[in-house]
Scaffold this motif. Sequence first.
Motif, PDB file in Angstrom:
ATOM      1  N   UNK A  17     -58.912  -6.985 -65.463  1.00 54.34           N
ATOM      2  CA  UNK A  17     -58.816  -5.603 -64.979  1.00 54.34           C
ATOM      3  C   UNK A  17     -58.362  -5.530 -63.534  1.00 54.34           C
ATOM      4  N   UNK A  18     -58.908  -6.392 -62.686  1.00 49.71           N
ATOM      5  CA  UNK A  18     -58.483  -6.419 -61.272  1.00 49.71           C
ATOM      6  C   UNK A  18     -57.035  -6.857 -61.144  1.00 49.71           C
ATOM      7  N   UNK A  19     -56.662  -7.877 -61.913  1.00 49.33           N
ATOM      8  CA  UNK A  19     -55.300  -8.392 -61.825  1.00 49.33           C
ATOM      9  C   UNK A  19     -54.285  -7.340 -62.266  1.00 49.33           C
ATOM     10  N   UNK A  20     -54.623  -6.551 -63.265  1.00 49.09           N
ATOM     11  CA  UNK A  20     -53.711  -5.540 -63.800  1.00 49.09           C
ATOM     12  C   UNK A  20     -53.960  -4.140 -63.237  1.00 49.09           C
ATOM     13  N   UNK A  21     -54.805  -4.010 -62.229  1.00 46.87           N
ATOM     14  CA  UNK A  21     -55.186  -2.710 -61.670  1.00 46.87           C
ATOM     15  C   UNK A  21     -53.976  -1.972 -61.081  1.00 46.87           C
ATOM     16  N   UNK A  22     -54.065  -0.645 -60.999  1.00 43.87           N
ATOM     17  CA  UNK A  22     -52.952   0.155 -60.477  1.00 43.87           C
ATOM     18  C   UNK A  22     -52.894   0.222 -58.950  1.00 43.87           C
ATOM     19  N   UNK A  23     -53.632  -0.635 -58.270  1.00 38.55           N
ATOM     20  CA  UNK A  23     -53.616  -0.691 -56.815  1.00 38.55           C
ATOM     21  C   UNK A  23     -53.264  -2.102 -56.365  1.00 38.55           C
ATOM     22  N   UNK A  24     -52.927  -2.235 -55.096  1.00 38.85           N
ATOM     23  CA  UNK A  24     -52.610  -3.536 -54.493  1.00 38.85           C
ATOM     24  C   UNK A  24     -53.908  -4.146 -53.992  1.00 38.85           C
ATOM     25  N   UNK A  25     -54.171  -5.394 -54.383  1.00 36.44           N
ATOM     26  CA  UNK A  25     -55.375  -6.103 -53.972  1.00 36.44           C
ATOM     27  C   UNK A  25     -54.996  -7.524 -53.577  1.00 36.44           C
ATOM     28  N   UNK A  26     -55.383  -7.915 -52.368  1.00 29.80           N
ATOM     29  CA  UNK A  26     -55.078  -9.262 -51.869  1.00 29.80           C
ATOM     30  C   UNK A  26     -56.235  -9.753 -51.016  1.00 29.80           C
ATOM     31  N   UNK A  27     -56.382 -11.076 -50.938  1.00 27.31           N
ATOM     32  CA  UNK A  27     -57.414 -11.645 -50.065  1.00 27.31           C
ATOM     33  C   UNK A  27     -56.934 -12.951 -49.474  1.00 27.31           C
ATOM     34  N   UNK A  28     -57.611 -13.323 -48.367  1.00 23.77           N
ATOM     35  CA  UNK A  28     -57.357 -14.627 -47.753  1.00 23.77           C
ATOM     36  C   UNK A  28     -58.678 -15.325 -47.494  1.00 23.77           C
ATOM     37  N   UNK A  29     -58.578 -16.635 -47.243  1.00 24.42           N
ATOM     38  CA  UNK A  29     -59.764 -17.456 -47.029  1.00 24.42           C
ATOM     39  C   UNK A  29     -60.216 -17.468 -45.585  1.00 24.42           C
ATOM     40  N   UNK A  30     -60.999 -18.485 -45.241  1.00 24.04           N
ATOM     41  CA  UNK A  30     -61.617 -18.579 -43.913  1.00 24.04           C
ATOM     42  C   UNK A  30     -60.999 -19.670 -43.041  1.00 24.04           C
ATOM     43  N   UNK A  31     -59.853 -20.193 -43.439  1.00 25.40           N
ATOM     44  CA  UNK A  31     -59.196 -21.227 -42.645  1.00 25.40           C
ATOM     45  C   UNK A  31     -58.875 -20.686 -41.246  1.00 25.40           C
ATOM     46  N   UNK A  32     -58.691 -21.574 -40.245  1.00 22.92           N
ATOM     47  CA  UNK A  32     -58.315 -21.102 -38.907  1.00 22.92           C
ATOM     48  C   UNK A  32     -57.055 -20.220 -38.938  1.00 22.92           C
ATOM     49  N   UNK A  33     -56.097 -20.551 -39.778  1.00 22.69           N
ATOM     50  CA  UNK A  33     -54.911 -19.730 -40.030  1.00 22.69           C
ATOM     51  C   UNK A  33     -55.004 -19.357 -41.512  1.00 22.69           C
ATOM     52  N   UNK A  34     -55.735 -18.269 -41.831  1.00 25.83           N
ATOM     53  CA  UNK A  34     -56.096 -17.978 -43.224  1.00 25.83           C
ATOM     54  C   UNK A  34     -54.906 -17.945 -44.188  1.00 25.83           C
ATOM     55  N   UNK A  35     -55.131 -18.556 -45.347  1.00 30.34           N
ATOM     56  CA  UNK A  35     -54.141 -18.615 -46.420  1.00 30.34           C
ATOM     57  C   UNK A  35     -54.529 -17.588 -47.484  1.00 30.34           C
ATOM     58  N   UNK A  36     -53.541 -16.856 -47.981  1.00 32.15           N
ATOM     59  CA  UNK A  36     -53.805 -15.919 -49.071  1.00 32.15           C
ATOM     60  C   UNK A  36     -54.344 -16.694 -50.265  1.00 32.15           C
ATOM     61  N   UNK A  37     -55.417 -16.196 -50.863  1.00 30.62           N
ATOM     62  CA  UNK A  37     -56.011 -16.894 -52.003  1.00 30.62           C
ATOM     63  C   UNK A  37     -56.115 -16.019 -53.250  1.00 30.62           C
ATOM     64  N   UNK A  38     -55.679 -14.772 -53.146  1.00 30.96           N
ATOM     65  CA  UNK A  38     -55.677 -13.894 -54.314  1.00 30.96           C
ATOM     66  C   UNK A  38     -54.686 -12.765 -54.082  1.00 30.96           C
TER      67      UNK A  38
END
Length: 158
Positions: free
Chosen positions: A46-67
């Motif tokens: 449901x989140x993956x196919x949701x009608x909105x944009x959703x993104x996240x990043x991790x806690x690295x010193x230079x955070x990498x997108x993880x979703x």
Amino acid sequence: MDSETQLPWQQETVICHSQRLMQSFQYWTGFSLLDASGSPEEIAQGLFDAPFVLASHGTEPDPILNYGNRRALQLWELSWEEFTQTPSRQTAQEVVQEERNRLLSDTATKGFSNFSGVRITSTGKRFEIQDGILWNVIGEDNQLFGQAAVCSKCKFLT
């Protein structure tokens, strides 16, 4: 089925992360990202196919997108593999990095923030996010897993 042939939302790590995204958003805002009924797999889909944009990043010193859900991948014009190897700072042009860094820092302190701003796709197209929400992604023991952003309104700039 290995991760090469699975859709992102079918991977165990993404299913777990989807739960964290949902629970953290509810914790900070008091609202649900979407109707949260169903199994963890159904919620991840449901989140993956949701009608909105959703993104996240991790806690690295230079955070990498993880979703990134389907809308995020389409917006930034990247595959899942490309998206999840991208430093999140690359989603904004150099001229707005200071504003973006201030927003990330403010959110780290407060838990969540409302925001609007200009971002950039992987091919250099500029777009404006309106009425976005940025929040800290936390686990059950309040361990910080990174930050996530959601928005329903984006428009490309000329």
